[in-house]
Scaffold this motif. Structure first.
Motif, PDB file in Angstrom:
ATOM      1  N   ASN A 245     -12.349   2.272 -11.777  1.00 22.72           N
ATOM      2  CA  ASN A 245     -11.968   1.363 -12.850  1.00 22.72           C
ATOM      3  C   ASN A 245     -10.457   1.160 -12.906  1.00 22.72           C
ATOM      4  N   LEU A 246      -9.722   2.156 -12.406  1.00 24.46           N
ATOM      5  CA  LEU A 246      -8.269   2.093 -12.336  1.00 24.46           C
ATOM      6  C   LEU A 246      -7.832   2.818 -11.070  1.00 24.46           C
ATOM      7  N   LEU A 247      -6.926   2.205 -10.306  1.00 23.79           N
ATOM      8  CA  LEU A 247      -6.438   2.804  -9.071  1.00 23.79           C
ATOM      9  C   LEU A 247      -4.942   3.078  -9.182  1.00 23.79           C
ATOM     10  N   LEU A 248      -4.506   4.154  -8.545  1.00 25.40           N
ATOM     11  CA  LEU A 248      -3.095   4.516  -8.487  1.00 25.40           C
ATOM     12  C   LEU A 248      -2.676   4.617  -7.026  1.00 25.40           C
ATOM     13  N   VAL A 249      -1.502   4.081  -6.718  1.00 25.58           N
ATOM     14  CA  VAL A 249      -0.908   4.240  -5.387  1.00 25.58           C
ATOM     15  C   VAL A 249       0.549   4.641  -5.580  1.00 25.58           C
ATOM     16  N   LYS A 250       0.880   5.858  -5.190  1.00 21.74           N
ATOM     17  CA  LYS A 250       2.250   6.367  -5.384  1.00 21.74           C
ATOM     18  C   LYS A 250       2.907   6.633  -4.042  1.00 21.74           C
ATOM     19  N   PHE A 251       4.056   5.985  -3.830  1.00 20.91           N
ATOM     20  CA  PHE A 251       4.879   6.204  -2.634  1.00 20.91           C
ATOM     21  C   PHE A 251       4.064   6.165  -1.348  1.00 20.91           C
ATOM     22  N   CYS A 252       3.125   5.234  -1.264  1.00 21.02           N
ATOM     23  CA  CYS A 252       2.370   5.005  -0.027  1.00 21.02           C
ATOM     24  C   CYS A 252       2.866   3.751   0.685  1.00 21.02           C
ATOM     25  N   LEU A 253       3.064   2.672  -0.073  1.00 21.38           N
ATOM     26  CA  LEU A 253       3.389   1.395   0.537  1.00 21.38           C
ATOM     27  C   LEU A 253       4.735   1.425   1.258  1.00 21.38           C
ATOM     28  N   LEU A 254       5.681   2.217   0.756  1.00 26.89           N
ATOM     29  CA  LEU A 254       6.996   2.229   1.389  1.00 26.89           C
ATOM     30  C   LEU A 254       6.982   2.875   2.772  1.00 26.89           C
ATOM     31  N   ASN A 255       5.849   3.503   3.150  1.00 29.52           N
ATOM     32  CA  ASN A 255       5.759   4.147   4.458  1.00 29.52           C
ATOM     33  C   ASN A 255       5.279   3.224   5.567  1.00 29.52           C
ATOM     34  N   TRP A 256       4.896   1.973   5.218  1.00 34.57           N
ATOM     35  CA  TRP A 256       4.196   1.143   6.192  1.00 34.57           C
ATOM     36  C   TRP A 256       4.778  -0.259   6.267  1.00 34.57           C
ATOM     37  N   ASN A 257       4.485  -0.945   7.387  1.00 38.45           N
ATOM     38  CA  ASN A 257       4.904  -2.329   7.523  1.00 38.45           C
ATOM     39  C   ASN A 257       3.988  -3.234   6.688  1.00 38.45           C
ATOM     40  N   ASP A 258       4.306  -4.513   6.656  1.00 40.56           N
ATOM     41  CA  ASP A 258       3.559  -5.441   5.799  1.00 40.56           C
ATOM     42  C   ASP A 258       2.082  -5.495   6.172  1.00 40.56           C
ATOM     43  N   GLU A 259       1.790  -5.495   7.464  1.00 45.14           N
ATOM     44  CA  GLU A 259       0.397  -5.578   7.903  1.00 45.14           C
ATOM     45  C   GLU A 259      -0.418  -4.400   7.385  1.00 45.14           C
ATOM     46  N   ASN A 260       0.126  -3.195   7.511  1.00 46.61           N
ATOM     47  CA  ASN A 260      -0.604  -2.012   7.034  1.00 46.61           C
ATOM     48  C   ASN A 260      -0.661  -1.960   5.510  1.00 46.61           C
ATOM     49  N   CYS A 261       0.395  -2.428   4.859  1.00 43.97           N
ATOM     50  CA  CYS A 261       0.357  -2.489   3.391  1.00 43.97           C
ATOM     51  C   CYS A 261      -0.750  -3.426   2.923  1.00 43.97           C
ATOM     52  N   LEU A 262      -0.916  -4.531   3.622  1.00 44.87           N
ATOM     53  CA  LEU A 262      -1.987  -5.465   3.266  1.00 44.87           C
ATOM     54  C   LEU A 262      -3.357  -4.806   3.435  1.00 44.87           C
ATOM     55  N   ARG A 263      -3.521  -4.006   4.471  1.00 45.01           N
ATOM     56  CA  ARG A 263      -4.797  -3.293   4.661  1.00 45.01           C
ATOM     57  C   ARG A 263      -5.070  -2.367   3.480  1.00 45.01           C
ATOM     58  N   ILE A 264      -4.056  -1.647   3.049  1.00 46.28           N
ATOM     59  CA  ILE A 264      -4.220  -0.738   1.906  1.00 46.28           C
ATOM     60  C   ILE A 264      -4.552  -1.520   0.646  1.00 46.28           C
ATOM     61  N   LEU A 265      -3.791  -2.580   0.391  1.00 41.16           N
ATOM     62  CA  LEU A 265      -3.976  -3.349  -0.838  1.00 41.16           C
ATOM     63  C   LEU A 265      -5.320  -4.076  -0.849  1.00 41.16           C
ATOM     64  N   ARG A 266      -5.746  -4.573   0.299  1.00 39.33           N
ATOM     65  CA  ARG A 266      -7.064  -5.240   0.349  1.00 39.33           C
ATOM     66  C   ARG A 266      -8.191  -4.248   0.088  1.00 39.33           C
ATOM     67  N   ASN A 267      -8.060  -3.037   0.607  1.00 44.77           N
ATOM     68  CA  ASN A 267      -9.072  -2.011   0.326  1.00 44.77           C
ATOM     69  C   ASN A 267      -9.062  -1.627  -1.149  1.00 44.77           C
ATOM     70  N   CYS A 268      -7.880  -1.606  -1.743  1.00 51.28           N
ATOM     71  CA  CYS A 268      -7.799  -1.342  -3.187  1.00 51.28           C
ATOM     72  C   CYS A 268      -8.440  -2.480  -3.981  1.00 51.28           C
ATOM     73  N   ARG A 269      -8.180  -3.708  -3.557  1.00 50.73           N
ATOM     74  CA  ARG A 269      -8.791  -4.857  -4.239  1.00 50.73           C
ATOM     75  C   ARG A 269     -10.307  -4.787  -4.135  1.00 50.73           C
ATOM     76  N   GLU A 270     -10.831  -4.419  -2.982  1.00 52.23           N
ATOM     77  CA  GLU A 270     -12.270  -4.290  -2.792  1.00 52.23           C
ATOM     78  C   GLU A 270     -12.834  -3.183  -3.677  1.00 52.23           C
ATOM     79  N   ALA A 271     -12.089  -2.085  -3.829  1.00 51.01           N
ATOM     80  CA  ALA A 271     -12.545  -0.964  -4.654  1.00 51.01           C
ATOM     81  C   ALA A 271     -12.641  -1.347  -6.126  1.00 51.01           C
ATOM     82  N   LEU A 272     -11.894  -2.373  -6.538  1.00 50.49           N
ATOM     83  CA  LEU A 272     -11.913  -2.840  -7.927  1.00 50.49           C
ATOM     84  C   LEU A 272     -12.848  -4.037  -8.113  1.00 50.49           C
ATOM     85  N   ALA A 273     -13.553  -4.412  -7.056  1.00 43.91           N
ATOM     86  CA  ALA A 273     -14.316  -5.672  -7.068  1.00 43.91           C
ATOM     87  C   ALA A 273     -15.344  -5.735  -8.175  1.00 43.91           C
TER      88      ALA A 273
END
Length: 361
Positions: A250-278
């Protein structure tokens, strides 16, 4: 050949670049800052008195003469205070105490951070620090160890891994304060599951679970990280990769993960988060705790030097540890969130070293 006073001063300044970090690490490994802390209300201790405690902690005999050399060098550089007192026999004895610079070494997060970045694997990167300029896709750490940073820690450096986790746990305490400050009422009324994406050993989930008993928590991280995680009431540890799948919540948290990756990998993480909230029908949120790059906005502002320095350090560190890592502007975060399927991303609040953003579905 004689030297001028200016040359002597230059050598003294240059010596700080290699001598001082070694000395600070030695003092931390020997537990000197906390030994001086524990002697309160005594204001200062002799090398002999400090060594008595060092020997007990490390179960090895410790030399006051050698410790005195270390402490003299540190006190010359305004780390620890040095006074001279007379003992009961009238002999002069050096005593070492805290000053503002040394007192911060007693703080867990600062001490662990210094121990982490002075660990053997980290120091070994020094001779290779220029190489990413020629090979931007290969971090200096990988050139030295032959392995990706996280895999090396998991496979070959358990002690450095433990220190790294302690450093992240320290940032989790700050993040927890920020989340409670901004979302306390919302979390009190929320039902269902909170998922901490890349939550290491579950420090944030543990803090939130203790405060919000109506919620369930899922802590997602790699299997080699999760296997060391403590059992926490109402917190389920799941070993997996956020590149593959994120558990529904119902609520997702992402702490200091996105700054470790390039845009392509960040999009993979964010899309999976979006799917988890679907399944949340427009009410699901992703809370992102990261570091916003404000370097262009604050370049000529003296009041934001610390924020600019933190961003610059994070970016330089990425060239050494993780070639894909980088800080991003708020506009860049917003672009990634929209591309991943979120309807909007908004800045919520800044906390020392942390920025909180909210992405809505």
């Amino acid at each position: 050949m004689s030297t001028t006073m200016e040359e002597d001063s230059s050598w003294a300044d240059a010596s700080l670049l290699f001598g001082l970090p070694m000395a600070v690490r030695a003092a931390l490994v020997l537990n000197v800052p906390r030994i001086i802390d524990s002697a309160f209300p005594t204001l200062a201790l002799s090398a002999k008195q400090i060594c008595e405690q060092v020997s007990k902690i490390h179960d090895r005999p410790a030399s006051p003469l050698q410790l005195e050399k270390l402490m003299d060098w540190l006190s010359c550089n305004a780390i620890f205070s040095l006074t001279v007192e007379e003992d009961e026999n009238g002999s002069k004895v050096k005593k070492y105490g805290h000053n503002p610079k040394s007192r911060c070494l007693s703080k867990d997060q600062i001490a662990d951070g210094l121990l982490l970045f002075s660990a053997p694997e980290m120091v070994a990167m020094g001779p290779k620090a220029h190489e990413p300029v020629f090979s931007p896709n290969v971090p200096a750490f990988e050139l030295v160890t032959g392995k990706f940073f996280y895999k090396y820690l998991a496979d070959d450096a358990p002690e450095t891994q433990r220190i790294y986790v302690r450093v992240l746990n320290g940032t989790s305490i700050q993040a927890l304060k920020l989340l409670i400050e901004k979302y306390d009422e919302e979390l009190k009324s929320l039902k269902g599951t909170v998922v901490d994406v890349g939550g290491q050993e579950g420090a944030i989930s543990a803090g939130l679970a203790a405060r919000y008993p109506q919620l369930k928590f899922v802590n997602l991280d790699l299997p080699e990280v999760i296997r060391r995680a403590p059992q926490i009431p109402r917190v389920e540890h799941i070993g997996g990769s956020f590149f593959d799948e994120v558990p529904p919540g119902n609520l997702l948290l992402v702490k200091f993960c996105l700054l470790n990756w390039n845009d392509e990998n960040c999009l993979r993480i964010l899309r999976n988060c979006r799917e988890a909230l679907a399944g949340q029908q427009g009410s699901g949120k992703l809370l992102i705790i990261d570091r916003i790059d404000r370097s262009l906005d604050t370049l000529n502002r003296d009041d934001d030097v610390s924020a600019r320095t933190a961003s610059a350090w994070s970016n330089f560190l990425s060239t050494l540890l993780l070639s894909e890592a980088r800080t991003r502007t708020l506009e860049e975060f917003q672009g990634l969130a929209l591309a991943a399927g979120f309807s909007k991303l908004e800045f919520v609040h800044n906390y020392p070293g942390l920025d909180l953003m909210e992405a809505s579905i």
